[in-house]
Design a protein around this motif. Structure first.
Motif, short mmCIF file in Angstrom:
data_model
loop_
_atom_site.label_atom_id
_atom_site.label_comp_id
_atom_site.label_asym_id
_atom_site.label_seq_id
_atom_site.Cartn_x
_atom_site.Cartn_y
_atom_site.Cartn_z
N ILE A 38 0.81 -1.07 0.05
CA ILE A 38 -0.07 0.19 0.07
C ILE A 38 0.85 1.29 0.17
O ILE A 38 1.42 1.51 1.07
N GLU A 39 1.04 1.79 -1.17
CA GLU A 39 1.91 3.15 -1.34
C GLU A 39 0.97 4.31 -1.62
O GLU A 39 1.41 5.43 -1.31
N ARG A 40 -0.11 4.09 -2.23
CA ARG A 40 -0.92 5.15 -2.59
C ARG A 40 -2.60 4.92 -2.35
O ARG A 40 -2.81 3.94 -2.95
N VAL A 41 -3.02 5.92 -1.42
CA VAL A 41 -4.50 5.35 -1.12
C VAL A 41 -5.32 6.56 -1.36
O VAL A 41 -4.93 7.87 -1.19
N ILE A 63 -3.95 3.83 8.55
CA ILE A 63 -3.31 3.44 7.17
C ILE A 63 -1.99 4.05 7.54
O ILE A 63 -1.00 3.34 7.16
N ILE A 64 -1.48 5.08 8.04
CA ILE A 64 -0.09 5.43 8.13
C ILE A 64 0.53 4.49 9.16
O ILE A 64 1.85 4.21 8.88
N GLU A 65 0.05 3.94 10.24
CA GLU A 65 0.71 3.04 11.11
C GLU A 65 0.92 1.72 10.10
O GLU A 65 2.03 1.19 10.41
N ASN A 69 5.02 5.24 4.95
CA ASN A 69 5.70 6.25 3.80
C ASN A 69 4.34 6.17 2.69
O ASN A 69 4.73 6.64 1.45
N VAL A 70 3.12 5.88 3.17
CA VAL A 70 2.06 6.00 2.09
C VAL A 70 1.85 7.60 1.71
O VAL A 70 2.01 8.29 2.53
N LYS A 71 1.05 7.83 0.61
CA LYS A 71 0.71 8.98 -0.01
C LYS A 71 -0.91 8.76 0.14
O LYS A 71 -1.42 7.90 -0.58
N ILE A 72 -1.59 9.73 0.85
CA ILE A 72 -3.02 9.60 0.91
C ILE A 72 -3.60 10.90 -0.16
O ILE A 72 -3.14 12.10 0.34
N PRO A 89 1.91 15.17 6.99
CA PRO A 89 2.54 15.18 5.82
C PRO A 89 2.26 14.03 4.76
O PRO A 89 2.47 14.20 3.53
N GLN A 90 1.38 12.83 5.47
CA GLN A 90 1.23 11.94 4.28
C GLN A 90 -0.09 12.09 3.49
O GLN A 90 -0.34 11.41 2.53
N VAL A 91 -0.68 13.24 3.91
CA VAL A 91 -1.81 13.55 3.02
C VAL A 91 -1.30 14.36 1.95
O VAL A 91 -0.84 15.32 2.13
#
Length: 349
Positions: A38-41, A63-65, A69-72, A89-91
C-alpha cells in the motif's frame, strides 16, 4: 417538515437505492497469497461538514501505522479538509468537489477525471450510504476497493457502527485477508495534530479571557444546527445548576460558533474565532469541553480534550458520540439535564 426538505430526503433515498448495489462482490477475486503493498491510497468522503471530516482522522492514522511512507489523497467537498490535515504530511492531494456542481460543470468533471487518471493501491469509501462516495470509489482506478460495508455483520457492535470506528474496522478486516492477523488494538482517536506552537498560542488566548490563570477551565459549546440545538431556556436552567457548583474552583467560558450565537445569553466569558485550528488549540488547554452534538464537539475530541457530548437522539448518539478514552456522552431531552453534572464530576475527579 418543509417541502424542500421532503424533496431532498426523497432524492437521497432514491440515490441510495440506485447506488446501494455498487461494489458488491468487489473483493471476490482477491489473491490472498500475494503480498499487499500500500503506497498510494484514495479516501472518498465527499462531505463538507467539519465533524464528518474529523471523523476520518482515525482511518488515516491507521493507514499510516500500517504503511508509514504512504501517500493519501482525499476526495472531499468544501474547504475544511486542508485545514484539518495541515499537519498530516502523508496527506498528499486534496481533491475538492465544487459545492454547486451544476453551476460549475467543468470543475465538477475535472474532479472526477483526477480520480480516474491516477492509479491507487487502495480506494476507501468512508460512508457506506453515500451515493457519491460509492460512485467515486467505483469510478476510481485502483487494484483494491472498499465500499464501506464488506465486513459489517453485527451493527450492535460499536466498532461496526460508530462513524469513526467502522471504516478502521473495515480496513483491518481487509488487511487480515492477506496476513491472517486479527488486529485487536484500540482504534485511534480523532486527532487534528496540533503543533506545539499552536498549543502555546491556544494557552495565550485562553489566558486573555479567564479571570484566574491558576485555575483549570471548563468550556461550553452551546450551539448546534436544527433539532440538535437546545434553546436558551434549557441552557439557562443548566447554567443555574452548574455555575454555583463550579464557578469557585474553575474558570467557566463559552466557545462561540461562527454564527456568533450564545445560547447562554453571554453569561460567561467568551471566545470567538473563525479559525478551526485556533479554536482547537484553545480547547486543548481546557480541562473539559461540554458540547451539543456538533462538529465542534468532534473538534474538542480531536484536540485531545476530555469531551462530554449532549445528544437528543439515541441513534445519532451511537454513531456520532465523542469517541475515545476520557470522553463521555449524555442522552438529554429538551426539558431536562439529568446526568450531565454526574459526568462532569467523573471527568473532573
Amino acid at each position: 417538515m418543509s417541502f424542500k426538505i421532503r424533496v431532498n430526503n426523497y432524492r437521497r433515498v432514491a440515490m441510495q437505492t440506485l447506488t446501494g448495489g455498487i461494489g458488491k462482490g468487489a473483493l471476490k477475486n482477491i489473491n490472498k497469497n500475494e503480498s499487499l503493498i500500500i503506497e498510494r491510497v484514495l479516501i472518498n468522503r465527499p462531505n463538507q461538514r467539519l465533524g464528518n471530516t474529523l471523523l476520518i482522522t482515525p482511518l488515516i492514522q491507521e493507514i499510516i501505522e500500517h504503511s508509514p511512507n504512504v501517500k493519501i489523497d482525499l476526495f472531499v467537498k468544501g474547504k475544511v479538509a486542508p485545514i484539518i490535515f495541515e499537519n498530516y504530511p502523508q496527506v498528499d492531494q486534496i481533491i475538492e468537489l465544487p459545492k454547486k456542481p451544476f453551476k460549475e460543470l467543468v470543475s465538477y468533471a475535472n474532479v472526477w477525471l483526477k480520480i480516474k487518471k491516477k492509479k491507487y493501491d487502495l480506494v476507501i469509501n468512508v460512508e457506506k450510504k453515500s451515493s457519491s462516495g460509492r460512485l467515486s470509489t467505483s469510478f476510481s482506478n485502483s487494484k483494491y476497493k472498499l465500499f464501506g460495508d464488506e465486513f459489517l455483520c453485527d451493527m450492535n457492535q460499536e466498532e461496526q457502527l460508530h462513524q469513526a470506528q467502522y471504516p478502521v474496522y473495515q480496513l483491518r478486516k481487509f488487511f487480515e485477508l492477506f496476513d491472517g492477523i486479527s488486529n485487536i488494538k484500540e482504534i485511534p482517536s480523532l486527532n487534528i495534530q496540533l503543533s506545539e506552537s499552536e498549543i502555546s498560542k491556544g494557552k495565550e488566548n485562553l489566558e486573555k479571557i479567564v479571570s484566574d490563570t491558576s485555575k483549570k477551565t471548563i468550556a461550553f459549546f452551546t450551539f448546534a444546527t436544527g433539532c440538535k440545538c437546545y434553546n436558551n431556556n434549557w441552557w439557562s436552567d443548566f447554567y443555574n445548576e452548574f455555575y454555583p457548583q463550579y464557578s469557585k474552583d474553575y474558570n467557566l467560558i463559552e466557545i462561540l460558533p461562527v454564527e456568533n450565537i450564545s445560547m447562554l445569553e453571554r453569561k460567561l466569558p467568551e471566545f470567538y474565532s473563525k479559525d478551526v485550528r485556533e479554536i482547537a488549540a484553545l480547547m486543548h488547554n481546557c480541562e473539559v469541553v461540554i458540547a451539543a452534538d456538533s462538529g465542534m464537539m468532534h473538534l474538542s475530541v480531536a484536540a485531545l480534550t476530555k469531551t462530554i457530548g449532549l445528544f437528543k437522539d439515541e441513534n445519532f448518539l451511537k454513531r456520532y458520540k465523542p469517541y475515545g478514552k476520557g470522553n463521555s456522552v449524555v442522552l438529554v431531552t429538551d426539558n431536562r439535564q439529568d446526568g450531565i453534572i454526574s459526568e462532569m464530576k467523573k471527568l473532573l475527579c
